[in-house]
Motif scaffolding. Structure first.
Motif, PDB file in Angstrom:
ATOM      1  N   GLY A  82       0.807  -1.218   0.000  1.00 26.70           N
ATOM      2  CA  GLY A  82       0.000   0.000   0.000  1.00 26.70           C
ATOM      3  C   GLY A  82       0.838   1.265   0.000  1.00 26.70           C
ATOM      4  O   GLY A  82       1.985   1.282   0.442  1.00 26.70           O
ATOM      5  N   ASP A  83       0.248   2.343  -0.518  1.00 22.61           N
ATOM      6  CA  ASP A  83       0.891   3.650  -0.535  1.00 22.61           C
ATOM      7  C   ASP A  83       0.158   4.542   0.461  1.00 22.61           C
ATOM      8  O   ASP A  83      -1.076   4.572   0.489  1.00 22.61           O
ATOM      9  CB  ASP A  83       0.822   4.237  -1.948  1.00 22.61           C
ATOM     10  CG  ASP A  83       1.600   5.531  -2.058  1.00 22.61           C
ATOM     11  OD1 ASP A  83       2.542   5.708  -1.264  1.00 22.61           O
ATOM     12  OD2 ASP A  83       1.255   6.359  -2.923  1.00 22.61           O
ATOM     13  N   VAL A  84       0.920   5.297   1.249  1.00 19.04           N
ATOM     14  CA  VAL A  84       0.327   6.099   2.316  1.00 19.04           C
ATOM     15  C   VAL A  84      -0.569   7.197   1.745  1.00 19.04           C
ATOM     16  O   VAL A  84      -1.646   7.474   2.264  1.00 19.04           O
ATOM     17  CB  VAL A  84       1.436   6.704   3.207  1.00 19.04           C
ATOM     18  CG1 VAL A  84       0.838   7.609   4.266  1.00 19.04           C
ATOM     19  CG2 VAL A  84       2.240   5.601   3.862  1.00 19.04           C
ATOM     20  N   SER A  85      -0.130   7.823   0.662  1.00 19.44           N
ATOM     21  CA  SER A  85      -0.917   8.928   0.104  1.00 19.44           C
ATOM     22  C   SER A  85      -2.239   8.442  -0.494  1.00 19.44           C
ATOM     23  O   SER A  85      -3.227   9.162  -0.496  1.00 19.44           O
ATOM     24  CB  SER A  85      -0.100   9.659  -0.960  1.00 19.44           C
ATOM     25  OG  SER A  85       0.277   8.762  -1.979  1.00 19.44           O
ATOM     26  N   GLU A  86      -2.281   7.215  -0.990  1.00 16.95           N
ATOM     27  CA  GLU A  86      -3.506   6.673  -1.572  1.00 16.95           C
ATOM     28  C   GLU A  86      -4.392   5.978  -0.535  1.00 16.95           C
ATOM     29  O   GLU A  86      -5.544   5.675  -0.810  1.00 16.95           O
ATOM     30  CB  GLU A  86      -3.162   5.675  -2.676  1.00 16.95           C
ATOM     31  CG  GLU A  86      -2.449   6.300  -3.844  1.00 16.95           C
ATOM     32  CD  GLU A  86      -1.986   5.273  -4.848  1.00 16.95           C
ATOM     33  OE1 GLU A  86      -2.274   4.072  -4.644  1.00 16.95           O
ATOM     34  OE2 GLU A  86      -1.333   5.665  -5.819  1.00 16.95           O
ATOM     35  N   ALA A  87      -3.853   5.703   0.652  1.00 18.02           N
ATOM     36  CA  ALA A  87      -4.586   4.940   1.659  1.00 18.02           C
ATOM     37  C   ALA A  87      -5.667   5.753   2.346  1.00 18.02           C
ATOM     38  O   ALA A  87      -6.577   5.200   2.943  1.00 18.02           O
ATOM     39  CB  ALA A  87      -3.627   4.386   2.703  1.00 18.02           C
ATOM     40  N   ASN A  88      -5.573   7.086   2.303  1.00 13.32           N
ATOM     41  CA  ASN A  88      -6.560   7.949   2.940  1.00 13.32           C
ATOM     42  C   ASN A  88      -6.627   7.687   4.446  1.00 13.32           C
ATOM     43  O   ASN A  88      -7.697   7.460   5.007  1.00 13.32           O
ATOM     44  CB  ASN A  88      -7.926   7.767   2.278  1.00 13.32           C
ATOM     45  CG  ASN A  88      -8.778   9.012   2.433  1.00 13.32           C
ATOM     46  OD1 ASN A  88      -8.293  10.045   2.876  1.00 13.32           O
ATOM     47  ND2 ASN A  88     -10.030   8.904   2.065  1.00 13.32           N
TER      48      ASN A  88
END
Length: 136
Positions: A82-88
């Protein structure tokens, strides 16, 4: 264990799978001062909370900033792909509880002494993932 209890325990366990917890114990700041900063970032998105803490002049903000970065690292360890910026991610819950107290004596006039209480606190930070993209 009864069936109802077991089902509710399993349901709670499933709900907590997408939560990430970070703790800071015995921080040598009074709980009242820490709560002032914690109340500001409660419910905010992670990016907003990091910006608020970065530009705050309080000492408690530096400690909470470090704790928030630790919680993000815990989330990354849990979700490698997972990516932190896309995880919301957002700060779902932040609790500041009183810790142990160091009791000291300060000399006072006429042979008296006043008790000085050096307070500490415990901070628990819980990050959650928002289902839909919301802007705070």
């Amino acid at each position: 264990m009864g069936v109802r209890k077991k089902e509710s325990a399993l349901r709670r366990k499933e709900e907590n799978k997408n939560l990430v917890i970070a703790k800071l114990n015995n921080c040598p700041t009074s709980p009242r001062k820490m709560r002032l900063v914690a109340d500001i970032i409660r419910g905010k998105r992670v990016e907003d909370a990091l910006n608020i803490l970065k530009f705050s002049s309080k000492e408690s903000a530096r400690k909470l900033d470090k704790l928030l970065v630790s919680a993000i690292a815990n989330w990354q360890a849990k979700n490698e792909d997972g990516d932190v910026s896309e995880a919301n991610l957002f700060v779902k819950e932040i609790r500041v509880d009183g810790g142990s107290m160091l009791k000291r004596l300060r000399p006072a006039p006429q042979g008296r002494a006043h008790r000085i209480r050096k307070r500490s606190n415990h901070v628990t930070l819980i990050l959650g993932e928002a289902k839909t993209a919301t802007s705070n």
